[in-house]
Design a protein around this motif. Structure first.
Motif: not given
Lengths: 335, 359
Positions: B207-228
């Protein structure tokens, strides 16, 4: 065979007999003294069977400063093990006993770690002992750094007849002879006082082999003690002051190089004489039979089975090393 | 006699000199060697892509999935047979497969990958967009598994036979026998649901607009898949590095180095690292295929909108153009990994460098 002037005193000493043994046993204070060195291995056979394989069964020798001592033994007789034992680099499954002293004190533990690469140097067999990913110059220098070390490297390389571009070559680009010269250079550069050279010549052409041995002779003339381990008695005699002979893992004779002359009359042990007479220049008479494994001859003279003069006592007990006519010999009835 | 043998030696020496001169002038051959090498690789790539697309197309055209039905989904009852036939005709599905294949090849050669049926966008755009988010995920996992595996392998070899070695080895066996999707679910349960440290899916907050998504958000979302994804790669690199380093430490040249007073970590730095870094790097590069395969699973579990998820969708819904594009893309990706591994050897190892010169 030409005998160098250096070795005349030893020859005279041997003529004078056992009373002046000192001269033949190294007149200078010995740098390296090895007494009763035994090395064995634990080997796993079928299933969980464990057996001990004796490789060296009693080696006594000493090397003085400025002296080149050759230990002559057939291939696979444990010469490399002796080199590794002196350097404290035996594999984990090896057990050794006996004493190894350097400059009068036991060579082990911390002292060994401190001296390795400084006063003690190993000249290994050949190119496989060079790191394939490091240039020759870097390897010869070892842990030494800086422009001073560089210029010394250049000097040592040219002394041993290595071209300047050899510094920048990788081991696979070196010929066998060049690789051995790099290894000798490394020992010279480290400022070693005792050099143990393990079979530095096999696979080299005669000319190159002579050069490599000459390099060792030069180290000795410069004041180093050099222990040369080789199977080639002819090559050893060209540069050595004294020769120790290895048979079935035991040192059987310690003789001056000048004792190897004529029909071998001055030699003390029948095996040494047989070895000498088997050379093409001295009759080419091969000795029938093969060397026993050290454990097969644990309670008798190892040479008894092939000896012409063997008496019942030779088969009943093991002779000890004893001083005889200016040298040492392990025989009940030395000549 | 002596004269003769001296002559022979002299001749040998001359022979050796000629050899040395040859190897010195071998430098001129560099260009020719590299040109041939790259030409061979290019040829191999073309053959590979041709074979992969032919096999994929054959498999897809025999697939039981009907693209039209998959596209319409639950509304199938409200769409009559004539309309379905129209859609099929619009997509060109009424033509024979061979004709469709060659039309696709023709378009591909003119640079057109076609249009995705399910996203209704050009395939190239879909792949580019998906690749951006997947590349980040795969790069993170690749670096993480490489760094962890390499250091674990070295630590194990340096402690050979002692408890750290045994511990690392057991961990590696455990990791190697863990199915990635199961591990993904486990991580999700523990860190996403129970502890709530990381989001449970998607690449950005819902529900967040693409422009509002910060780096921290991206990293937090990437953490578990990357770890796996990284877990898949740790064990091979660690065990391989350990084995290779043990070999180096038991080698003649390591014994010689020890005879010269080198030991422990200093010996490792001088003689070990160079020898083990290259095999580890090439193993990592050659592992691109497992990385891609792992990404498909991990992205599926974490609903991460990347290439993997697009591949699954394309396969399940019969989106032939997208699937073909993805297969070609991934073949190219894996090929690039293998090529880099090969190149790294040729550039770094002096022995191979020499060979490429003289060949």
């Amino acid at each position: 065979m030409a005998i160098g002037a250096k070795r005349v005193p030893a020859q005279e000493a041997s003529r004078r007999g056992a009373s002046s043994e000192e001269a033949a046993l190294g007149a200078a204070a010995p740098l390296l003294e090895i007494e009763g060195l035994r090395v064995s291995f634990l080997q796993y056979g079928r299933g969980l069977q464990r057996r001990t394989v004796q490789a060296l069964a009693g080696v006594d020798l000493s090397v003085g400063a400025g002296e080149l001592v050759a230990l002559v033994g057939s291939s696979g007789s444990g010469k490399s093990l002796l080199a590794h034992a002196v350097m404290g680099l035996l594999p984990d499954n090896a057990r050794s006993s006996g004493s190894i002293r350097y400059a009068g004190e036991p060579l082990d533990g911390e002292r060994l770690l401190r001296l390795r690469g400084k006063e003690l140097a190993l000249v290994p067999q050949g190119v496989t002992y060079l790191d394939p990913l490091l240039r020759a110059g870097e390897q010869a220098l070892g842990r030494q750094r800086g422009p001073q070390a560089r210029s010394r490297l250049r000097a040592v390389f040219s002394r041993f007849g290595l071209p300047e571009r050899a510094e920048r070559l990788y081991p696979h680009q070196l010929s066998g002879g060049m690789a051995r010269k790099v290894l000798v250079s490394a020992a010279a550069l480290g400022g070693a006082r005792l050099v143990v050279a393990d079979e530095p010549t096999p696979g080299m052409e005669a000319g190159k082999a002579a050069e490599a041995l000459q390099a060792l002779r030069e180290l000795a003339d410069g004041g180093c003690g050099v222990l040369l381990l080789t199977h080639d008695i002819e090559a050893a005699l060209r540069v050595a002051d004294r020769v120790a002979v290895l048979y079935a893992g035991e040192a059987v004779e310690l003789a001056a190089a000048s004792d190897f002359a004529g029909a071998g009359e001055r030699l003390r042990h029948p095996y040494t004489r047989a070895l000498w007479q088997a050379l093409p220049a001295n009759g080419f008479r091969p000795l029938p039979g093969v060397q026993p494994a050290p454990e097969e001859a644990a309670a008798s003279c190892a040479f008894a089975a092939r000896c012409g003069q063997a008496a019942p006592e030779c088969r009943a007990a093991k002779p000890a090393m004893r001083v005889w006519r200016g040298g040492q010999v392990r025989c009940f009835k030395p000549d | 006699m002596e004269k003769l043998s001296a002559d022979i030696q002299d001749g040998r020496r001359r022979g050796a000199g000629a050899e040395a001169a040859q190897s010195a002038s071998g430098g001129e051959g560099i260009k020719g060697g590299w040109g041939l090498y790259l030409l061979g690789k290019a040829l191999r790539l073309i053959l590979l892509l041709a074979a992969v697309s032919a096999v994929t197309f054959t498999l897809v055209s025999h697939s039981p999935v009907d693209p039209v039905r998959a596209y319409i989904g639950a509304d199938i009852l409200r769409v009559g047979p004539e309309q379905q036939a129209q859609i099929a005709a619009y997509w060109g599905l009424d033509e024979p497969p061979l004709e469709r294949f060659f039309r696709w090849v023709g378009a591909l050669l003119s640079g057109d990958l076609g249009t995705s049926m399910i996203y209704r966008e050009p395939v190239a755009d879909v792949i580019a967009e998906r690749f951006a988010s997947s590349a980040l995920l795969m790069a993170a996992a690749w670096l993480l598994s490489g760094a962890l595996g390499f250091s674990a392998g070295i630590a194990a070899a340096m402690a050979h036979g002692r408890w750290p070695d045994r511990l690392i080895r057991r961990c590696c066996y455990l990791l190697a026998s863990t199915p990635p999707f199961w591990l993904a679910l486990l991580l999700l349960t523990v860190f996403g649901v129970a502890l709530g440290w990381f989001p449970i899916g998607l690449a950005a907050p819902a529900g967040m607009a693409a422009e509002e998504v910060g780096w921290l958000d991206r990293l937090r979302h990437m953490a578990l898949p990357a770890l796996t994804l990284s877990v898949v790669g740790i064990a091979p690199v660690a065990l391989h590095t350990r084995q290779k380093l043990l070999e180096v430490l038991a080698s003649d040249h390591a014994l010689y180095a020890r005879s010269r007073g080198e030991r422990g970590w200093a010996l490792l730095r001088r003689h070990g690292l160079r020898a083990v870094a290259l095999p580890a790097l090439s193993l990592q590069l050659a592992g691109f295929s497992e990385l891609f395969g792992g990404a498909v699973l991990a992205e599926q579990v974490f609903s991460y909108p990347g290439l993997g998820q697009a591949t699954v969708q394309a396969g399940l819904r019969g989106d032939v153009p997208l699937l073909m594009g993805l297969v070609l893309g991934s073949a190219l990706f894996v090929f690039a990994g293998n090529l880099l591994a090969d190149l790294s050897y040729r550039l770094v190892d002096p022995r191979l460098r020499e060979r490429s010169r003289t060949s």
